[in-house]
Design a protein around this motif. Structure first.
Motif, PDB file in Angstrom:
ATOM      1  N   SER A  29       7.565  19.764  13.528  1.00  0.00           N
ATOM      2  CA  SER A  29       7.602  19.876  14.853  1.00  0.00           C
ATOM      3  C   SER A  29       6.187  19.439  15.152  1.00  0.00           C
ATOM      4  N   ALA A  30       5.831  18.159  14.857  1.00  0.00           N
ATOM      5  CA  ALA A  30       4.447  17.646  14.745  1.00  0.00           C
ATOM      6  C   ALA A  30       3.956  17.606  16.115  1.00  0.00           C
ATOM      7  N   ASN A  31       2.739  18.267  16.289  1.00  0.00           N
ATOM      8  CA  ASN A  31       2.088  18.536  17.552  1.00  0.00           C
ATOM      9  C   ASN A  31       2.068  17.270  18.322  1.00  0.00           C
ATOM     10  N   ILE A  32       2.005  16.025  17.811  1.00  0.00           N
ATOM     11  CA  ILE A  32       2.183  14.736  18.502  1.00  0.00           C
ATOM     12  C   ILE A  32       2.648  13.588  17.602  1.00  0.00           C
ATOM     13  N   MET A  33       3.588  12.969  18.124  1.00  0.00           N
ATOM     14  CA  MET A  33       4.144  11.626  17.433  1.00  0.00           C
ATOM     15  C   MET A  33       4.097  10.413  18.234  1.00  0.00           C
ATOM     16  N   GLY A  34       4.114   9.427  17.889  1.00  0.00           N
ATOM     17  CA  GLY A  34       3.958   8.210  18.728  1.00  0.00           C
ATOM     18  C   GLY A  34       3.716   7.199  17.935  1.00  0.00           C
ATOM     19  N   TRP A  35       3.327   6.064  18.731  1.00  0.00           N
ATOM     20  CA  TRP A  35       3.257   4.632  18.142  1.00  0.00           C
ATOM     21  C   TRP A  35       1.794   4.086  18.702  1.00  0.00           C
ATOM     22  N   SER A  70      11.788  12.124  21.674  1.00  0.00           N
ATOM     23  CA  SER A  70      12.007  12.591  20.513  1.00  0.00           C
ATOM     24  C   SER A  70      12.772  13.682  20.405  1.00  0.00           C
ATOM     25  N   ASP A  71      13.403  13.682  19.214  1.00  0.00           N
ATOM     26  CA  ASP A  71      14.547  14.713  18.752  1.00  0.00           C
ATOM     27  C   ASP A  71      13.619  15.911  17.934  1.00  0.00           C
ATOM     28  N   ASN A  72      13.136  16.815  18.342  1.00  0.00           N
ATOM     29  CA  ASN A  72      12.412  17.632  17.507  1.00  0.00           C
ATOM     30  C   ASN A  72      12.960  18.428  16.294  1.00  0.00           C
ATOM     31  N   SER A  73      14.477  18.269  16.547  1.00  0.00           N
ATOM     32  CA  SER A  73      15.417  18.680  15.372  1.00  0.00           C
ATOM     33  C   SER A  73      15.353  17.811  14.426  1.00  0.00           C
ATOM     34  N   LYS A  74      14.971  16.539  14.747  1.00  0.00           N
ATOM     35  CA  LYS A  74      15.245  15.716  13.541  1.00  0.00           C
ATOM     36  C   LYS A  74      13.849  14.912  13.315  1.00  0.00           C
ATOM     37  N   ASN A  75      12.761  15.580  13.722  1.00  0.00           N
ATOM     38  CA  ASN A  75      11.407  15.271  13.538  1.00  0.00           C
ATOM     39  C   ASN A  75      11.313  13.603  13.995  1.00  0.00           C
ATOM     40  N   THR A  76      12.164  13.154  14.811  1.00  0.00           N
ATOM     41  CA  THR A  76      12.209  11.696  14.811  1.00  0.00           C
ATOM     42  C   THR A  76      11.568  11.486  16.496  1.00  0.00           C
ATOM     43  N   VAL A  77      10.996  10.320  16.521  1.00  0.00           N
ATOM     44  CA  VAL A  77      10.516   9.812  17.681  1.00  0.00           C
ATOM     45  C   VAL A  77      11.075   8.466  18.009  1.00  0.00           C
ATOM     46  N   TYR A  78      11.367   7.883  19.276  1.00  0.00           N
ATOM     47  CA  TYR A  78      11.866   6.632  19.393  1.00  0.00           C
ATOM     48  C   TYR A  78      10.802   6.008  20.561  1.00  0.00           C
ATOM     49  N   LEU A  79      11.031   4.783  20.560  1.00  0.00           N
ATOM     50  CA  LEU A  79      10.247   3.997  21.465  1.00  0.00           C
ATOM     51  C   LEU A  79      11.228   2.902  21.964  1.00  0.00           C
ATOM     52  N   GLN A  80      11.752   3.152  23.203  1.00  0.00           N
ATOM     53  CA  GLN A  80      12.305   2.104  24.074  1.00  0.00           C
ATOM     54  C   GLN A  80      11.594   0.848  24.513  1.00  0.00           C
ATOM     55  N   MET A  81      11.780  -0.288  24.175  1.00  0.00           N
ATOM     56  CA  MET A  81      10.946  -1.303  24.873  1.00  0.00           C
ATOM     57  C   MET A  81      11.655  -2.205  25.648  1.00  0.00           C
ATOM     58  N   ASN A  82      11.416  -2.212  26.971  1.00  0.00           N
ATOM     59  CA  ASN A  82      12.141  -3.155  27.746  1.00  0.00           C
ATOM     60  C   ASN A  82      11.182  -4.114  28.382  1.00  0.00           C
ATOM     61  N   SER A  83      11.827  -5.222  28.879  1.00  0.00           N
ATOM     62  CA  SER A  83      10.897  -6.166  29.682  1.00  0.00           C
ATOM     63  C   SER A  83       9.802  -6.804  28.776  1.00  0.00           C
ATOM     64  N   LEU A  84      10.207  -6.958  27.384  1.00  0.00           N
ATOM     65  CA  LEU A  84       9.028  -7.300  26.479  1.00  0.00           C
ATOM     66  C   LEU A  84       8.579  -8.644  26.814  1.00  0.00           C
ATOM     67  N   LYS A  85       7.226  -8.481  26.670  1.00  0.00           N
ATOM     68  CA  LYS A  85       6.304  -9.727  26.854  1.00  0.00           C
ATOM     69  C   LYS A  85       5.704 -10.464  25.462  1.00  0.00           C
ATOM     70  N   PRO A  86       5.301 -11.636  25.636  1.00  0.00           N
ATOM     71  CA  PRO A  86       4.687 -12.058  24.475  1.00  0.00           C
ATOM     72  C   PRO A  86       3.562 -11.168  24.047  1.00  0.00           C
ATOM     73  N   GLU A  87       2.864 -10.772  24.803  1.00  0.00           N
ATOM     74  CA  GLU A  87       1.664  -9.879  24.469  1.00  0.00           C
ATOM     75  C   GLU A  87       1.961  -8.454  24.005  1.00  0.00           C
ATOM     76  N   ASP A  88       3.197  -8.070  23.939  1.00  0.00           N
ATOM     77  CA  ASP A  88       3.625  -7.021  23.254  1.00  0.00           C
ATOM     78  C   ASP A  88       4.002  -7.340  21.723  1.00  0.00           C
ATOM     79  N   ALA A  89       3.901  -8.485  21.175  1.00  0.00           N
ATOM     80  CA  ALA A  89       4.039  -8.932  20.003  1.00  0.00           C
ATOM     81  C   ALA A  89       3.120  -8.033  18.923  1.00  0.00           C
TER      82      ALA A  89
END
Length: 114
Positions: A29-35, A70-89
């Protein structure tokens, strides 16, 4: 502690991708997870983070288009990225903060074609 990221790839502008990051090892259960992300020639910057109680924070540039979860039971974090722009590369790096330590996963590259 290891962070295993996946889900990057090539997508057209306006498209979507979902990144996943699973934490393993002596982490619970990490305090913070992300990208964070780093585009060529630029500094690494925060994209989105989530706390272990579900609080989220987004960079202004992705607010409304990206969703972190996040799914704390799996210690997994997800990032759903929609409407992607070239500057998101960028190379997207998974991040975890746990018991005073910062951990980074290997990057996963996101390419957005215009």
């Amino acid at each position: 502690v290891q962070l295993q990221a996946s889900g990057g790839g090539l997508v057209q502008a306006g498209g979507s991708l979902r990144l996943s990051c699973a934490a393993s090892g002596s982490i619970f259960s990490a305090n913070i997870m992300g990208w964070y992300r780093q585009a060529p020639g630029k500094q690494r910057e925060l994209a989105a983070i989530i706390s272990n109680v579900g609080s989220t924070h987004y960079a202004d540039s992705v607010e409304g288009r990206f969703t972190i979860s996040s799914d704390n039971s799996k210690n997994t974090v997800y990032l759903q990225m929609n409407s992607l722009k070239p500057e998101d590369a960028a190379v997207y790096y998974c991040y975890a903060y746990f018991r005073g330590q910062t951990y980074w996963g290997q990057g996963t590259e996101v390419t957005v074609s215009s």
